[in-house]
Design a protein around this motif. Sequence first.
Motif, PDB file in Angstrom:
ATOM      1  N   GLU A   1      -9.119   0.516  15.848  1.00  0.00           N
ATOM      2  CA  GLU A   1      -8.259   1.663  15.572  1.00  0.00           C
ATOM      3  C   GLU A   1      -8.233   2.606  16.768  1.00  0.00           C
ATOM      4  O   GLU A   1      -9.211   2.699  17.519  1.00  0.00           O
TER       5      GLU A   1
ATOM      6  N   GLY B   1      -3.522   0.609  15.535  1.00  0.00           N
ATOM      7  CA  GLY B   1      -4.664  -0.239  15.825  1.00  0.00           C
ATOM      8  C   GLY B   1      -4.259  -1.244  16.900  1.00  0.00           C
ATOM      9  O   GLY B   1      -3.107  -1.668  16.957  1.00  0.00           O
TER      10      GLY B   1
ATOM     11  N   ASN C   1      -1.262  -3.513  15.891  1.00  0.00           N
ATOM     12  CA  ASN C   1      -1.264  -4.029  14.527  1.00  0.00           C
ATOM     13  C   ASN C   1      -0.133  -3.371  13.750  1.00  0.00           C
ATOM     14  O   ASN C   1      -0.070  -2.145  13.654  1.00  0.00           O
TER      15      ASN C   1
ATOM     16  N   GLN D   1      -8.193   8.042  -1.812  1.00  0.00           N
ATOM     17  CA  GLN D   1      -7.737   7.244  -0.677  1.00  0.00           C
ATOM     18  C   GLN D   1      -8.874   7.076   0.332  1.00  0.00           C
ATOM     19  O   GLN D   1      -9.048   7.890   1.227  1.00  0.00           O
ATOM     20  N   LEU D   2      -9.626   6.008   0.125  1.00  0.00           N
ATOM     21  CA  LEU D   2     -10.812   5.778   0.953  1.00  0.00           C
ATOM     22  C   LEU D   2     -10.541   4.815   2.106  1.00  0.00           C
ATOM     23  O   LEU D   2     -11.475   4.381   2.773  1.00  0.00           O
ATOM     24  N   GLY D   3      -9.283   4.469   2.308  1.00  0.00           N
ATOM     25  CA  GLY D   3      -8.944   3.595   3.417  1.00  0.00           C
ATOM     26  C   GLY D   3      -8.161   2.370   2.959  1.00  0.00           C
ATOM     27  O   GLY D   3      -8.127   2.038   1.770  1.00  0.00           O
ATOM     28  N   THR D   4      -7.554   1.692   3.939  1.00  0.00           N
ATOM     29  CA  THR D   4      -6.672   0.566   3.606  1.00  0.00           C
ATOM     30  C   THR D   4      -7.450  -0.606   2.981  1.00  0.00           C
ATOM     31  O   THR D   4      -6.916  -1.312   2.122  1.00  0.00           O
TER      32      THR D   4
ATOM     33  N   LEU E   1       0.840  -1.202   0.000  1.00  0.00           N
ATOM     34  CA  LEU E   1       0.000   0.000   0.000  1.00  0.00           C
ATOM     35  C   LEU E   1       0.873   1.251   0.000  1.00  0.00           C
ATOM     36  O   LEU E   1       1.658   1.463   0.925  1.00  0.00           O
TER      37      LEU E   1
ATOM     38  N   ALA F   1      -0.457   4.465  -1.584  1.00  0.00           N
ATOM     39  CA  ALA F   1      -1.240   5.509  -2.250  1.00  0.00           C
ATOM     40  C   ALA F   1      -1.304   6.790  -1.443  1.00  0.00           C
ATOM     41  O   ALA F   1      -1.611   7.853  -1.973  1.00  0.00           O
ATOM     42  N   GLY F   2      -0.990   6.687  -0.152  1.00  0.00           N
ATOM     43  CA  GLY F   2      -1.112   7.845   0.729  1.00  0.00           C
ATOM     44  C   GLY F   2      -0.093   8.919   0.390  1.00  0.00           C
ATOM     45  O   GLY F   2       0.935   8.665  -0.235  1.00  0.00           O
TER      46      GLY F   2
ATOM     47  N   GLN G   1      -5.177   3.725  -7.041  1.00  0.00           N
ATOM     48  CA  GLN G   1      -6.293   4.005  -6.136  1.00  0.00           C
ATOM     49  C   GLN G   1      -6.547   5.513  -6.250  1.00  0.00           C
ATOM     50  O   GLN G   1      -5.816   6.315  -5.692  1.00  0.00           O
TER      51      GLN G   1
END
Length: 457
Positions: A157, A142, A172, A78-81, A9, A11-12, A75
Amino acid sequence: MDNVAAIILAAGKGTRMKSSLVKVLHPAAGRPMIDYPVMAARAAGAAPVVLVVGHQAEAVQGHFHTAGDIRCVLQQEQLGTGHAVACAREALAGFDGTVLILCGDTPLLREETLKKLIEFHRAHRAALTVLSATVDDPHGYGRIVRNDGGAVLRIVEQKDAAPEELAIREINSGIYCMDAAFLFDNIDSVGSDNAQKEFYLTDLVAVAVNKGLACLALESGDAEEIMGVNDRGQLAEAARILRRRINRELMLSGVTIIDPDQTYIDQGAAIGADTIVHPNCHIDGTTVIGSGCVIDGNVTISGCRIADNCHIKAGSVLEDSQLHEAVAVGPMAHLRPGTVLHAHVKIGNFVETKKIVMGEGSKASHLTYLGDAEIGRDVNIGCGTITCNYDGVNKHRTVIGDQVFIGSDVQLVAPVTVGRNSLVAAGTTVTIDVPPDSLAIARVPQVNKDGWRLKKK
Ligand code: UD1
Ligand code: CA
């Protein structure tokens, strides 16, 4: 390991970096941060590696344009992991095995840890295994919620956690192993009803538990390894840990590093046994240095191949150059790209070279510029010699034969050739070719005026 794919991941944006460059392209120990999880995933046997890109997607994609095993998926928002992982669905269509999920900003993660995670996941026939760690300060992460029997129930979270959950110190890491079918069959069932209104990948833990599937957390022994880089302080800290690892490995292979905390050797550099590296050296990841060399303090080397028994003296800068055996350079010399020095060449202080070949045993000991030149064996270049290689428009070559002696303060106006075994007298400006075995001298004849100073007064 068979049948492992990876999703990374990336995209952030990395807002806290306060940078115009996307976070995962910031370098640590000489390589963009994103390279490290990619290398670790590959080394753990993952193929293909799917990168989820968003912010500055082209730049991240461009960085990997020659890597055939990397597939980039976009992506857009960015709507979340959880949403990010779902974007990899098509890239992994037909893949039926274990999916490793990593983050692009965890450069300290090691291949051995991933291998352990995959083995553990497979041995337990789990649908989902998360890599966790117990840390002193769990803030921002998390938390792994377990039942009284120790079984994993869910991940909560920071922003959604109840006070008693905030007290949990098992966090996490954001690194997971999942069964591909479980992942893609269930990822769309994850909602965004939470404090951040994001699709949380972590919600898959509760999904697996509710379905009665095996869902485990493997505690990593090393909390440092899963450290995520969010700001430049953490970037510097991660780079320091990477350098410490690089230096430790080099020392175990026989390199002496006088002060490993102040030696900056990038990932990928190769250095032979019994070479000594003094403090405050910077050696880039494409450089290869032989054995028995001495690299003095404050030396910067990039893109070089340096053979055995060379001595690079303090304050020198070497770029894209090739040094054969037992060459000495510096102090305070500058080898620019395209410099090739054959065995036993000596380059002294305040000498600059560019695109030259210098034959065995030749010397330029002081204050000299040599550019676009072909210099033979056993040549002596006197102090203050300059190859005048540039006429304002074009670059021209200087050719100097074997055993030539160039006196001090000589200008060689290129294109020009000095034949073998000739001598160019000190102070000469050479504008026409010099035949072999001869003397070239071009000076304004000296005039002495007796008593001149006395008359002036
Ligand atoms: C995430 C985990 C958290 C864990 C932490 C570990 C979730 C919901 N939470 O939190 O449990 O402790 O990582 O570091 O997963 N990304 C995308 N697209 C998105 C959102 C994120 O590609 O839409 C990427 C980011 O670029 C980053 C990674 O996913 O590389 C993690 O995202 P981030 O927002 O930093 O998650 P955390 O809030 O840290
Ligand atoms: Ca994060």
